[in-house]
Design an enzyme around this catalytic site. Structure first.
Site, mmCIF file in Angstrom:
data_model
loop_
_atom_site.group_PDB
_atom_site.id
_atom_site.type_symbol
_atom_site.label_atom_id
_atom_site.label_comp_id
_atom_site.label_asym_id
_atom_site.label_seq_id
_atom_site.Cartn_x
_atom_site.Cartn_y
_atom_site.Cartn_z
ATOM 1 N N HIS A 1 0.800 -1.215 0.000
ATOM 2 C CA HIS A 1 0.000 0.000 0.000
ATOM 3 C C HIS A 1 0.838 1.271 0.000
ATOM 4 O O HIS A 1 0.367 2.312 -0.477
ATOM 5 C CB HIS A 1 -0.940 0.014 1.214
ATOM 6 C CG HIS A 1 -2.149 -0.833 1.028
ATOM 7 N ND1 HIS A 1 -2.161 -2.185 1.293
ATOM 8 C CD2 HIS A 1 -3.402 -0.543 0.579
ATOM 9 C CE1 HIS A 1 -3.360 -2.679 1.031
ATOM 10 N NE2 HIS A 1 -4.131 -1.703 0.591
ATOM 11 N N GLY A 2 2.038 1.229 0.509
ATOM 12 C CA GLY A 2 2.812 2.465 0.497
ATOM 13 C C GLY A 2 4.162 2.329 1.168
ATOM 14 O O GLY A 2 4.401 1.424 1.972
#
Length: 477
Positions: free
Chosen positions: A326-327
């Site tokens: 996700h990041g």
């Protein structure tokens, strides 16, 4: 180009008319139109990144062709690893380079040996995580001989870049979407109407629910030290519905638009906030990513077939990698680890498959036990969302700590009644329509006057309560 932008409202009808009225007689020309339209759609953000998706498509198409011609296992593995390294190499450089550099510098600084390594001014290509996983699944399935490699480069390019789901999913498997590019599509009025209905609901989720919740989530998270515990809880509540309305709204729009062109995409959300435990939540949230990690990471690692240590290892592996996907921030890794801790007791006690049916099946209201289970699952999910939303891990822990002060039981300082009523309306509609693929799927069962009254109500609400336009959250992933 945003789905809820003026540019897209011009772009979509033009492509639709060309698709059904100009190119419909020739399948290859029709696929070529989709590929060109998808590249225009993607290049609207930054045309320079078209080279990345084009190169990735060429690499994986070529790899598939060569895998079919090669029987020697050692050469097949080399081809597979070339595809994996190229795709994950691009993803790692653009998304994680600065994260690894900063983490390395911080680690050596703590040891008293500071390093001088500069970060780069890198622009993250929109949707790179989504199309990278989509092309990887093709190569892996061809390698495992679960899928025949395609010889149609135009169809493959259209599959990789298919504009409705290109930048934020669902992450489609080649086994489902690619064969649809080989078959002649005929316009279906019923499918198109159903698609428009899902687009309408997706737009409502985005512009009314997500964007309005975002305003207050941002205010509270950006000034969390100034608010009471009850307000911080409300901030987490607003973010929970911001991210759900934003991401599931995008998926609804993507699936609906695909139906306008005769394609069926996989479902990506199944009313996750009505889940009775965290295992059920993860079967209902971002289903295309969850099943991707299950099939290409969890099962190859051994799944739950091994001993206790292997089960724990594999559970943490899939959640930590999912968080990192996700990041490039430690907050996402902690978020993944926290969900692993939630999930582990259910798996170790073989209760992770208890709630596989529809909650309150055939009933209007849930029983007391189901209400308690849903509220508890939603509450622990809220705590995890704090880490997902926070700028850093220290802020997330401070936010959670401040949430549980005595002021947790006070009246929140922020109380936007209109937004809360809109969320309540949204929850009621989702609950009533939870047996369908999306909340208003079965609205066609109503008499025509009531059906059109419902459509008009949604449109009025969208024009009356459109929040400040926000970019879709998952564009950054």
């Amino acid at each position: 180009m945003l789905f809820n932008s003026l540019e897209f409202f011009v772009f979509l009808p033009i492509v639709f008319v060309l698709y059904w009225f100009v190119t419909a007689r020739n399948l290859k020309i029709q696929n070529l139109l989709i590929a060109i339209a998808s590249y225009v759609f993607y290049g609207w953000w930054d045309w320079r990144f078209l080279s990345l998706i084009a190169f990735s498509s060429i690499v994986d198409y070529t790899t598939g062709v060569l895998l079919e011609k090669t029987e020697k296992e050692s050469k097949r593995k080399i081809l597979l690893w070339i595809s994996i390294c190229v795709n994950l190499g691009f993803l790692g450089f653009f998304k994680y380079y600065n994260f690894f550099v900063e983490s390395l510098v911080d680690s050596f600084t703590l040891l008293g040996r500071p390093l001088s390594i500069n970060t780069l001014n890198i622009i993250l290509p929109v949707g790179i995580s989504f199309y990278t996983f989509q092309t990887l699944s093709y190569t892996i399935d061809v390698y495992k001989k679960k899928l025949e490699p395609t010889k149609d480069f135009i169809a493959f390019t259209a599959f990789v870049s298919f504009f409705p789901q290109l930048v934020a999913g669902p992450i489609e498997r080649a086994t489902n979407l690619l064969p649809q590019f080989y078959k002649k599509r005929t316009f279906s009025y019923a499918l198109a109407v159903d698609g428009m209905r899902q687009v309408l609901w997706g737009l409502f989720k985005k512009v009314v629910i997500a964007d309005n919740c975002a305003k207050y989530a941002n205010i509270i998270f950006n000034n969390y030290e100034d608010y009471s515990g009850s307000t911080l809880l409300l901030g987490a509540f607003f973010f929970a519905f911001q991210i759900y309305g934003d991401f599931s709204g995008y998926s609804d729009i993507a699936i609906g638009i695909s139906r306008l062109f005769g394609f069926n995409l996989k479902r990506n959300f199944a009313f996750p906030y009505f889940s009775r435990d965290i295992a059920e939540f993860w079967r209902r949230w971002h289903m295309s990513l969850s099943t991707w990690f299950r099939d290409y990471l969890y099962i190859p690692l051994g799944g739950s077939r091994g001993g206790l240590k292997m089960k724990i290892r594999n559970t943490f592996a899939i959640f930590l990698v999912s968080g990192f996907w996700h990041g490039a921030n430690w907050t996402f890794i902690v978020w993944g680890g926290l969900n692993a801790l939630y999930f582990l007791p259910l798996m170790l006690t073989n209760k992770n498959r208890v709630n596989t049916d529809l909650v309150a099946q055939g009933k209007l209201f849930p029983n007391v036990k189901e209400v308690f289970q849903m509220l508890m699952t939603f509450f622990i999910t809220l705590i995890a969302w704090v880490f997902f939303r926070a700028d850093n891990v220290a802020q997330a822990f401070s936010y959670v700590k401040n949430m549980f002060l005595e002021s947790f039981f006070s009246m929140p300082e922020v109380w936007p009644s209109t937004v809360l009523l809109l969320v309540a309306f949204f929850i009621v509609v989702e609950w009533i329509g939870r047996s369908g693929e999306f909340a208003i799927e079965n609205i066609d069962r109503l008499n025509k006057p009531f059906r059109w009254a419902a459509y008009i109500l949604l449109i009025i609400l969208m024009f009356s309560y459109t929040g400040e336009q926000q970019e879709f959250i998952y564009f950054q992933f």
